[in-house]
Design a protein around this motif. Structure first.
Motif, PDB file in Angstrom:
ATOM      1  N   LYS A 175     -33.983   4.120  41.191  1.00  0.00           N
ATOM      2  CA  LYS A 175     -34.557   4.890  40.102  1.00  0.00           C
ATOM      3  C   LYS A 175     -34.005   4.343  38.794  1.00  0.00           C
ATOM      4  CE  LYS A 175     -35.037   9.499  38.152  1.00  0.00           C
ATOM      5  NZ  LYS A 175     -34.622  10.917  38.226  1.00  0.00           N
ATOM      6  N   VAL A 176     -34.887   3.742  38.003  1.00  0.00           N
ATOM      7  CA  VAL A 176     -34.508   3.089  36.750  1.00  0.00           C
ATOM      8  C   VAL A 176     -35.150   3.841  35.600  1.00  0.00           C
ATOM      9  CG1 VAL A 176     -34.638   0.938  35.421  1.00  0.00           C
ATOM     10  CG2 VAL A 176     -34.268   0.856  37.878  1.00  0.00           C
ATOM     11  N   ASP A 177     -34.406   3.956  34.485  1.00  0.00           N
ATOM     12  CA  ASP A 177     -34.908   4.704  33.319  1.00  0.00           C
ATOM     13  C   ASP A 177     -35.471   3.785  32.235  1.00  0.00           C
ATOM     14  OD1 ASP A 177     -33.880   7.485  34.076  1.00  0.00           O
ATOM     15  OD2 ASP A 177     -32.054   6.279  34.210  1.00  0.00           O
ATOM     16  N   TYR A 178     -34.871   2.626  32.057  1.00  0.00           N
ATOM     17  CA  TYR A 178     -35.289   1.729  30.980  1.00  0.00           C
ATOM     18  C   TYR A 178     -35.381   0.298  31.501  1.00  0.00           C
ATOM     19  CZ  TYR A 178     -34.498   5.205  27.306  1.00  0.00           C
ATOM     20  OH  TYR A 178     -34.563   6.312  26.506  1.00  0.00           O
ATOM     21  N   LEU A 179     -36.244  -0.479  30.864  1.00  0.00           N
ATOM     22  CA  LEU A 179     -36.278  -1.916  31.026  1.00  0.00           C
ATOM     23  C   LEU A 179     -35.936  -2.554  29.686  1.00  0.00           C
ATOM     24  CD1 LEU A 179     -39.499  -2.661  33.147  1.00  0.00           C
ATOM     25  CD2 LEU A 179     -37.165  -2.286  33.922  1.00  0.00           C
ATOM     26  N   LYS A 180     -35.043  -3.526  29.713  1.00  0.00           N
ATOM     27  CA  LYS A 180     -34.706  -4.278  28.502  1.00  0.00           C
ATOM     28  C   LYS A 180     -35.400  -5.634  28.590  1.00  0.00           C
ATOM     29  CE  LYS A 180     -31.049  -3.751  26.217  1.00  0.00           C
ATOM     30  NZ  LYS A 180     -29.689  -3.811  25.623  1.00  0.00           N
ATOM     31  N   GLY A 204     -46.094  -0.117  21.314  1.00  0.00           N
ATOM     32  CA  GLY A 204     -45.506   1.108  21.831  1.00  0.00           C
ATOM     33  C   GLY A 204     -44.129   0.957  22.416  1.00  0.00           C
ATOM     34  N   VAL A 205     -43.393  -0.092  22.026  1.00  0.00           N
ATOM     35  CA  VAL A 205     -42.030  -0.284  22.518  1.00  0.00           C
ATOM     36  C   VAL A 205     -41.131   0.783  21.904  1.00  0.00           C
ATOM     37  CG1 VAL A 205     -40.054  -1.844  22.527  1.00  0.00           C
ATOM     38  CG2 VAL A 205     -42.357  -2.741  22.917  1.00  0.00           C
ATOM     39  N   ASP A 206     -40.334   1.467  22.741  1.00  0.00           N
ATOM     40  CA  ASP A 206     -39.528   2.606  22.277  1.00  0.00           C
ATOM     41  C   ASP A 206     -38.388   2.185  21.362  1.00  0.00           C
ATOM     42  OD1 ASP A 206     -40.914   4.570  23.978  1.00  0.00           O
ATOM     43  OD2 ASP A 206     -40.033   3.406  25.614  1.00  0.00           O
ATOM     44  N   PHE A 207     -37.658   1.142  21.771  1.00  0.00           N
ATOM     45  CA  PHE A 207     -36.455   0.772  21.029  1.00  0.00           C
ATOM     46  C   PHE A 207     -36.432  -0.744  20.840  1.00  0.00           C
ATOM     47  CE2 PHE A 207     -35.430   4.584  23.475  1.00  0.00           C
ATOM     48  CZ  PHE A 207     -34.989   5.442  22.475  1.00  0.00           C
ATOM     49  N   GLN A 208     -35.802  -1.150  19.730  1.00  0.00           N
ATOM     50  CA  GLN A 208     -35.664  -2.569  19.439  1.00  0.00           C
ATOM     51  C   GLN A 208     -34.206  -2.876  19.078  1.00  0.00           C
ATOM     52  OE1 GLN A 208     -38.576  -4.346  16.824  1.00  0.00           O
ATOM     53  NE2 GLN A 208     -40.085  -2.716  17.246  1.00  0.00           N
ATOM     54  N   GLN A 209     -33.841  -4.123  19.337  1.00  0.00           N
ATOM     55  CA  GLN A 209     -32.462  -4.544  19.123  1.00  0.00           C
ATOM     56  C   GLN A 209     -32.475  -6.024  18.751  1.00  0.00           C
ATOM     57  OE1 GLN A 209     -30.103  -4.003  22.642  1.00  0.00           O
ATOM     58  NE2 GLN A 209     -28.398  -5.264  21.939  1.00  0.00           N
ATOM     59  N   GLY A 210     -31.727  -6.398  17.735  1.00  0.00           N
ATOM     60  CA  GLY A 210     -31.694  -7.812  17.364  1.00  0.00           C
ATOM     61  C   GLY A 210     -31.098  -8.030  15.987  1.00  0.00           C
ATOM     62  N   TYR A 211     -31.005  -9.300  15.591  1.00  0.00           N
ATOM     63  CA  TYR A 211     -30.380  -9.668  14.325  1.00  0.00           C
ATOM     64  C   TYR A 211     -31.166  -9.169  13.122  1.00  0.00           C
ATOM     65  CZ  TYR A 211     -27.121 -12.819  16.701  1.00  0.00           C
ATOM     66  OH  TYR A 211     -26.115 -13.339  17.479  1.00  0.00           O
ATOM     67  N   LEU A 212     -32.455  -8.882  13.314  1.00  0.00           N
ATOM     68  CA  LEU A 212     -33.226  -8.340  12.196  1.00  0.00           C
ATOM     69  C   LEU A 212     -32.650  -7.013  11.721  1.00  0.00           C
ATOM     70  CD1 LEU A 212     -35.770  -8.455  10.380  1.00  0.00           C
ATOM     71  CD2 LEU A 212     -37.005  -7.240  12.201  1.00  0.00           C
ATOM     72  N   PHE A 213     -32.087  -6.242  12.630  1.00  0.00           N
ATOM     73  CA  PHE A 213     -31.541  -4.920  12.276  1.00  0.00           C
ATOM     74  C   PHE A 213     -30.029  -4.983  12.067  1.00  0.00           C
ATOM     75  CE2 PHE A 213     -35.123  -4.459  15.269  1.00  0.00           C
ATOM     76  CZ  PHE A 213     -36.052  -3.912  14.408  1.00  0.00           C
ATOM     77  N   ALA A 214     -29.316  -5.654  12.930  1.00  0.00           N
ATOM     78  CA  ALA A 214     -27.862  -5.767  12.765  1.00  0.00           C
ATOM     79  C   ALA A 214     -27.321  -6.719  13.816  1.00  0.00           C
ATOM     80  CB  ALA A 214     -27.185  -4.410  12.909  1.00  0.00           C
ATOM     81  N   ARG A 215     -26.267  -7.423  13.454  1.00  0.00           N
ATOM     82  CA  ARG A 215     -25.548  -8.273  14.392  1.00  0.00           C
ATOM     83  C   ARG A 215     -24.456  -7.460  15.091  1.00  0.00           C
ATOM     84  NH1 ARG A 215     -25.890 -13.904  13.736  1.00  0.00           N
ATOM     85  NH2 ARG A 215     -27.400 -14.545  12.143  1.00  0.00           N
ATOM     86  N   LYS A 253     -47.072   2.482  32.816  1.00  0.00           N
ATOM     87  CA  LYS A 253     -47.597   3.036  34.056  1.00  0.00           C
ATOM     88  C   LYS A 253     -46.504   3.700  34.879  1.00  0.00           C
ATOM     89  CE  LYS A 253     -51.565  -0.066  34.480  1.00  0.00           C
ATOM     90  NZ  LYS A 253     -52.226  -1.102  35.306  1.00  0.00           N
ATOM     91  N   LEU A 254     -45.267   3.164  34.779  1.00  0.00           N
ATOM     92  CA  LEU A 254     -44.160   3.717  35.551  1.00  0.00           C
ATOM     93  C   LEU A 254     -43.344   4.732  34.767  1.00  0.00           C
ATOM     94  CD1 LEU A 254     -42.825   0.454  37.288  1.00  0.00           C
ATOM     95  CD2 LEU A 254     -44.384   2.183  38.213  1.00  0.00           C
ATOM     96  N   SER A 255     -43.798   5.039  33.539  1.00  0.00           N
ATOM     97  CA  SER A 255     -43.105   6.012  32.670  1.00  0.00           C
ATOM     98  C   SER A 255     -41.653   5.591  32.426  1.00  0.00           C
ATOM     99  CB  SER A 255     -43.160   7.417  33.289  1.00  0.00           C
ATOM    100  OG  SER A 255     -44.491   7.839  33.450  1.00  0.00           O
ATOM    101  N   LEU A 256     -41.455   4.330  32.155  1.00  0.00           N
ATOM    102  CA  LEU A 256     -40.128   3.805  31.867  1.00  0.00           C
ATOM    103  C   LEU A 256     -39.981   3.551  30.374  1.00  0.00           C
ATOM    104  CD1 LEU A 256     -39.775   1.131  34.722  1.00  0.00           C
ATOM    105  CD2 LEU A 256     -38.840   3.440  34.671  1.00  0.00           C
ATOM    106  N   GLY A 257     -38.777   3.797  29.840  1.00  0.00           N
ATOM    107  CA  GLY A 257     -38.499   3.438  28.463  1.00  0.00           C
ATOM    108  C   GLY A 257     -38.354   1.926  28.318  1.00  0.00           C
ATOM    109  N   ILE A 258     -38.554   1.422  27.114  1.00  0.00           N
ATOM    110  CA  ILE A 258     -38.502  -0.018  26.869  1.00  0.00           C
ATOM    111  C   ILE A 258     -37.560  -0.285  25.699  1.00  0.00           C
ATOM    112  CG2 ILE A 258     -39.832  -2.117  26.513  1.00  0.00           C
ATOM    113  CD1 ILE A 258     -42.344  -0.565  27.124  1.00  0.00           C
ATOM    114  N   VAL A 259     -36.720  -1.278  25.884  1.00  0.00           N
ATOM    115  CA  VAL A 259     -35.883  -1.793  24.804  1.00  0.00           C
ATOM    116  C   VAL A 259     -36.161  -3.288  24.703  1.00  0.00           C
ATOM    117  CG1 VAL A 259     -33.557  -2.078  23.883  1.00  0.00           C
ATOM    118  CG2 VAL A 259     -34.103  -0.075  25.284  1.00  0.00           C
ATOM    119  N   ALA A 260     -36.551  -3.752  23.523  1.00  0.00           N
ATOM    120  CA  ALA A 260     -36.817  -5.177  23.305  1.00  0.00           C
ATOM    121  C   ALA A 260     -35.602  -5.810  22.644  1.00  0.00           C
ATOM    122  CB  ALA A 260     -38.052  -5.374  22.445  1.00  0.00           C
TER     123      ALA A 260
END
Length: 528
Positions: free
Chosen positions: A430-435, A486-497, A463-470
């Motif tokens: 049972k997984v909640d998020y995919l990165k 529709g990606v829930d969360f984002q992460q990267g140098y554009l926002f902060a190192r 389709k699997l009702s999973l959260g997404i982090v890019a």
């Protein structure tokens, strides 16, 4: 194990030292054997060359004796001396033909009797020897001609070149030998050349005759020392190789013993040198910080800050990653707990785990200890499962995941699509998020195939009702595309190192409308 790329010389020295120690006995032994072989080859070359000179001297003695015996007959009519010429040929095995001349005109030969041909003294080295490449009788066949004179009269005797070839080939069968007369020379190929004979690559020797104007050049080819080494010293070579391998192995063992990666990581763990760095994760819409991924850094006392790719793979391979992660979680809790007021309720904290963490239930205690540092509901702990090792659906792993969910801990698959059996994980656990791995994000607007894969992953999560982090978002084009998808969360140098705890807390406190740090915060945390 390299600690940092800042000091390649030290790392290369440690890695090359066993090779150097192992090569040293072999190199020294080869140097001594090479010196001995060169001495032996030079002595052999000198002896062989001297034998050839002595043999050719003996042959020329026969030619000279025959010429001197005929010299008093020079000037006599050919009909009177023709028998004497032929008698010298039959009595002397080395004499091929005899000839008489007067006033530089050859008038009588043992082959044809009366004969007329000019004789040029310049053809003869020191007026005595001529190495020629055949004559009218045998063109292209080497001949050695001896000339004896008495005033304007003289006698000439010739030697078939096969006698010279026999001396070169039989006396020095393993050597490169040439006989030289004036500007002409002949090697073992039986062809007369003009100029200077080639110099032998090994043990080059030149010896001249003391009685006749010729010299012999000897020596060996470039491959002769190696050939002799293999044929004469196989036992000694084997011994040197064994000594070299033994010396290199002992040195390598000593170096590993003195500074093994496992021992160094264990020392660092005991010295509390692994520190957390925080990279914020933003939510879609307002792009406010919704959480942070905790990244491990090694604050080495000599090397400084060590990149994770230089030690994390080994820590995972050696199984030490479990203890290192436990220390990292404790550090993170101790850094953030005093300033929990800066965190919004449900603030996500991501911690990386591997398959090694799922072999027993001790991870439950680590997560429970971590959550106890914060007010209830303030932190949403997310364990990000890296896929460098395959996680099997054992009863222990299934029980662990179930109890983690009961505790409120979420599970995310890190770097989805690049590691082990990701789709199989979705079926078994049972997984909640995919990165989403940054390699797919980087292709937005470029590689159509990768972008299609990215769209398929996003559709699968929906389709699997999973959260997404890019992960790895670096441009506004990537940010906007992911937001539209529709990606829930984002992460990267554009926002902060990734940043240390102090910088992370200061950035949290500096958010517009956000809570402020308490007045008694330590100076290293207070905004500057």
């Amino acid at each position: 194990m390299p600690l940092t790329s800042k000091r390649p010389a030290r790392c290369s020295w440690r890695s090359l030292l066993p090779w150097a120690v192992g090569v040293l006995p072999l190199a020294c032994g080869l140097a001594v054997m090479n010196w001995q072989i060169e001495r032996e080859l030079r002595a052999s070359s000198q002896a062989t060359t001297r034998q050839v000179v002595e043999h050719v001297d003996h042959i020329l003695d026969n030619l000279a004796n025959a010429a001197q015996a005929l010299l008093p007959l020079a000037g006599s009519p050919c009909s009177e001396v023709e028998l004497a010429l032929r008698t010298q040929v039959t009595r002397n095995a080395f004499v091929r033909s005899t000839n008489l001349f007067r006033q530089n005109n050859l008038y009588c030969t043992s082959l044809f009797g009366d004969y007329h041909e000019p004789v040029h003294a310049s053809d003869y080295t020191d007026g005595q020897l001529w190495l020629m490449n055949g004559n009218s009788v045998t063109p292209g066949h080497p001949l050695l001609v001896y000339r004896a004179i008495d005033g304007d009269r003289g006698a000439i005797t010739t030697l078939d070149g096969d006698h010279l070839l026999s001396a070169l080939r039989l006396i020095g069968s393993q050597e490169a030998l040439q006989i030289r007369v004036g500007n002409a020379w002949m090697g073992k190929d039986g062809v007369v050349h003009s100029g200077v004979p080639p110099v032998a690559a090994t043990a080059d020797v030149t010896l001249g005759s003391a009685r006749y104007p010729f010299s012999v050049h000897g020596g060996y080819g470039a491959d002769k020392p190696a050939q002799m080494l293999r044929s004469h010293y196989p036992a000694l070579l084997s011994l040197l190789l064994i000594l070299g391998v033994a010396a290199g192995s002992v040195c390598h063992w000593q170096l590993r013993r003195a500074s093994s990666p496992r021992a160094e990581l264990q020392r660092a763990l005991q010295a509390d040198e692994f520190v957390p760095y925080f990279q914020p994760v933003v939510r879609k819409g307002d792009y406010r910080w919704a959480g942070a991924e905790v990244l491990m850094r090694w604050n080495h006392p000599r090397e400084g800050l060590v990149r994770p790719d230089l030690f994390i793979p080994y820590a995972e391979h050696s199984g030490q990653i479990v203890g290192m992660t436990r220390a990292l979680m404790l550090h993170t809790a101790q850094n953030l707990a005093p300033y929990a007021a800066l965190l919004e309720d449900g603030f996500h904290i991501g911690i990386n785990i591997t398959a090694d963490h799922c072999r027993d239930l001790s991870l439950l205690d680590d997560c429970r200890t971590f959550l106890e540092h914060f007010p209830e509901g303030r932190i949403r702990l997310t364990l990000e499962l890296t896929e460098r090792k395959l996680l099997e659906a054992t009863p222990v792993a299934l029980e662990l995941f179930a109890k983690l969910h009961e505790m409120g801990v979420m599970i995310a698959l890190d770097d989805f699509g690049t590691g082990q059996s990701s789709l199989n994980y979705l079926r078994q656990f049972k997984v909640d998020y995919l990165k989403i791995d940054q390699s797919f994000v980087a292709m937005i607007g470029g590689d159509a195939l990768s972008q299609h894969i990215l769209d398929s992953i996003i559709e699968l999560c929906a389709k699997l009702s999973l959260g997404i982090v890019a992960e790895g978002v670096e441009t506004e084009v990537q940010r906007d595309y992911l937001a539209r998808s529709g990606v829930d969360f984002q992460q990267g140098y554009l926002f902060a190192r990734p940043m240390p705890a102090g910088d992370f807390l200061r950035a949290l406190a500096a958010r517009p409308g956000g809570p402020r740090l308490p007045q008694d915060a330590p100076p290293e945390i207070m905004p500057g």
